[in-house]
Design a protein around this motif. Structure first.
Motif, PDB file in Angstrom:
ATOM      1  N   LEU A 471      -2.542  10.485   2.609  1.00 59.40           N
ATOM      2  CA  LEU A 471      -3.555   9.423   2.533  1.00 59.40           C
ATOM      3  C   LEU A 471      -3.273   8.366   3.579  1.00 59.40           C
ATOM      4  N   ARG A 472      -4.375   7.814   4.126  1.00 60.23           N
ATOM      5  CA  ARG A 472      -4.260   6.633   4.983  1.00 60.23           C
ATOM      6  C   ARG A 472      -4.749   5.457   4.153  1.00 60.23           C
ATOM      7  N   VAL A 473      -3.826   4.545   3.907  1.00 62.92           N
ATOM      8  CA  VAL A 473      -4.124   3.408   3.041  1.00 62.92           C
ATOM      9  C   VAL A 473      -4.018   2.125   3.852  1.00 62.92           C
ATOM     10  N   LEU A 474      -5.038   1.266   3.707  1.00 64.57           N
ATOM     11  CA  LEU A 474      -5.005  -0.052   4.319  1.00 64.57           C
ATOM     12  C   LEU A 474      -4.729  -1.088   3.224  1.00 64.57           C
ATOM     13  N   ALA A 475      -3.730  -1.933   3.431  1.00 63.76           N
ATOM     14  CA  ALA A 475      -3.410  -2.985   2.465  1.00 63.76           C
ATOM     15  C   ALA A 475      -3.496  -4.332   3.162  1.00 63.76           C
ATOM     16  N   ALA A 476      -4.348  -5.208   2.632  1.00 63.74           N
ATOM     17  CA  ALA A 476      -4.484  -6.569   3.154  1.00 63.74           C
ATOM     18  C   ALA A 476      -3.696  -7.499   2.253  1.00 63.74           C
ATOM     19  N   GLU A 477      -2.647  -8.117   2.785  1.00 64.07           N
ATOM     20  CA  GLU A 477      -1.744  -8.956   1.992  1.00 64.07           C
ATOM     21  C   GLU A 477      -1.139 -10.014   2.912  1.00 64.07           C
TER      22      GLU A 477
END
Length: 596
Positions: A471-477
């Motif tokens: 999976l390619r996961v984008l996390a905005a934090e």
């Protein structure tokens, strides 16, 4: 209580209301006088009567305009008494003068005299003097006329006297009735004023309560976010450490850290439910709970504090071990026990604090649970045992030990949510200490026996993720520690993770690259998570791109917050501190969607 102003206004209004009828009556008498007696007599009557009524009108309007002026009531009373006397005296003298000048109109004059006596007696009077001023002149005139008639016998004179007395008696009753009516009007005015004042105060209180409630909600949201953010890092890193091989001694310490952190999180969730508790809306999250294991974990975590205080802590379990495994709300049960235990430790100067738990099968197949915490403190007086479970209510020892007085109120709300009851009773005195027993009882459904251990299930989920397409996961934090934690967690899953620091970077990344899942924080600089979510959904609608799964990853998880995220287009919400099973479920769902 009503003041003189209310009475003055009421009487002034009633005097004003009588003017139309009185003025029409005077005009009719003037017309008849002009027809029978000539314009001279008619003009005399009109000038005096209309002039005195003009003066009375000025007095009434002044009283209505300035009822609160100093001495206003006295001036109004004296003025109306004087004008009433003038009107009645002029009427009597006018009739006597006409009778002396033109006795052939005696019958008409008798009718006019009787009418004036009745009207004058029945009109509005502010005082007894005003009433006497209205009836005395026409009564005297009537007796003079009756006494000076050659044909008037003693019987006729007595009849006239009785007639006058009858009119005076009837009108006296009418005056008393008028007085009572005015008093009722004044009382109604005062009551209306009180109701208006109460309504205004209620509106002010309501507005203040709304402001306080909004302030409380903002405060709770701030506390939720500010506490959950570091707690997210602590618990997340603890989970990372638990997943690595460690010496047994270190593993035990890490497990205790995880237990303590979990308890802290559940206590935080319970404390933040105070707004729901106040409105009677307490949600239950039922799940299989080993109550005996939770009690043992609580005792283990609190053991260091017990040792610091120089106390002893005992745990006694009564019943079969399997009967302690029930479907209940773990956080509510822990909240009650931890508050009870905390109070017991604060109030016990020396000796032993004891936790007693009983689990007994009930006749309907459910399990009756009875949990008690015994202390050796000062005890609770019988007449105070209900009050201490009210918000902010504390006894002197409790105030001395510190605290806000909310703990037991939260316990009561949790017990009610569980469908149970709680209370306090006296303990058996030990070593001179009175002591108290805080108890809670509730009934729960037995939980199904686990067939797969939770750790095995977690490893199975991790294996499913590793076996699936990467999976390619984008996390905005925006928080650096949270980004580091996410990197460590995703490293364990072997997934491709891209990290950005705000919502604007997330929108740009989604437009430029392909991702299978987005985890979006809410409170970020430049562009917050909800704005970024709305921008991504708007771009999908404009370009026709497939809908990208987006889950909010946030510490702001009040019901209204979650509703706002879902309305903006979120597919779900992951709360901070991150719960590994919940994160695994989201990742597994995204993986299955990609595989499909």
């Amino acid at each position: 209580m009503a003041d003189s102003t209310d009475y003055l206004k009421a009487y002034a209004d009633r005097y004003r209301d009588m003017f139309p009828v009185r003025l029409v009556t005077i005009a009719a008498i003037v017309i008849v006088g002009w027809w029978l007696l000539g314009w001279g007599w008619a003009a005399n009557f009109a000038v005096f009567q209309f002039g005195l009524y003009a003066l009375l009108w000025n007095v009434v309007q002044t009283a209505r305009a300035r009822p609160g002026a100093p001495g206003a009531e006295r001036r109004f009373r004296l003025s109306t008494e004087a004008v009433t006397l003038g009107l009645a005296t002029h009427n009597a003298l006018f009739i006597l003068a006409v009778w002396h000048s033109q006795p052939q109109y005696l019958d008409y004059l008798r009718l006019l005299l009787a009418g004036n006596l009745m009207v004058g007696a029945l009109q509005v009077h502010i005082s007894r003097i005003s009433f006497a001023a209205a009836v005395a002149p026409p009564s005297i005139a009537a007796m003079i006329i009756a006494s000076n008639q050659p044909q008037a016998t003693t019987g006729i004179k007595i009849a006239v006297g009785l007639f006058v007395l009858g009119i005076i008696g009837a009108s006296w009753r009418q005056w008393r009735s008028d007085r009572q009516t005015v008093e009722l009007m004044v009382a109604l005015t005062e009551r209306t004023r009180e109701l208006q004042s109460a309504l205004g105060q209620a509106e002010t209180d309501r507005a203040a309560a709304e402001r306080a409630n909004k302030a409380k909600s903002r405060f709770l949201a701030m506390i939720s976010h500010e506490v959950r953010t570091p707690l997210n890092v602590i618990l997340g890193l603890t989970e990372v450490l638990r997943g690595r091989r460690r010496p047994k001694a270190e593993a035990v310490v890490i497990d205790d850290m995880a237990e303590a952190g979990g308890m802290l999180l559940r206590l935080l969730n319970g404390a933040l439910d105070i707004s729901k508790i106040e409105s009677g809306q307490v949600d239950l999250r039922l799940a299989p709970v080993d109550v005996a294991a939770r009690i043992e974990a609580i005792a283990r975590v609190w053991r260091a504090r017990v040792d610091e205080l120089g106390l002893a802590l005992e745990v006694e379990l009564q019943g079969r071990r399997e009967d302690f495994l029930v479907l209940t709300d773990e956080a509510r049960v822990e909240q009650i026990l931890i508050n009870y235990l905390s109070n017991a430790l604060k109030l016990t100067p020396s000796g032993t604090v004891r936790i007693l738990a009983r689990a007994l099968p009930a006749a309907d197949g459910r399990i009756d649970l009875d949990l008690e915490v015994h202390d050796q403190g000062p005890g609770v007086p019988k007449d105070q045992r209900d009050r201490i479970f009210e918000p902010f209510e504390q006894l002197a020892p409790g105030r001395a030990a510190g605290g806000a007085g909310l703990g037991l109120a939260l316990c009561r709300a949790s017990a009610q949510a569980l469908g149970g009851a709680l209370g306090v009773r006296a303990a058996k005195p030990q070593n001179g200490a009175q002591g108290a027993v805080f108890w809670v009882r509730f009934t729960a459904e037995p939980a199904p026996r686990p067939t797969v251990r939770a750790a095995d299930a977690g490893r199975a989920a991790e294996g499913a993720l590793e076996a699936s397409t990467t999976l390619r996961v984008l996390a905005a934090e925006d928080h650096p520690a949270n980004r580091k934690l996410l990197a460590l967690l995703f490293q364990a899953f072997g997934l491709d993770l891209v990290l950005v620091e705000n919502g604007q970077e997330a929108v740009q990344a989604v437009a430029a690259e392909r991702f299978d899942l987005v985890l979006m924080d809410v409170m970020m600089p430049v562009m917050d998570g909800v704005e970024a979510l709305s921008a991504i959904r708007a771009d999908e609608a404009a370009t026709g791109r497939p809908r990208l799964p987006i889950h909010m990853l946030t510490a702001n998880v009040f019901d209204e917050d979650v509703a706002r995220y879902m309305a903006a287009g979120a597919d779900g919400v992951l709360r901070k501190p991150i719960e590994p099973p919940a994160l695994q479920a989201v990742l597994l769902g995204a993986s299955q969607s990609v595989g499909a």
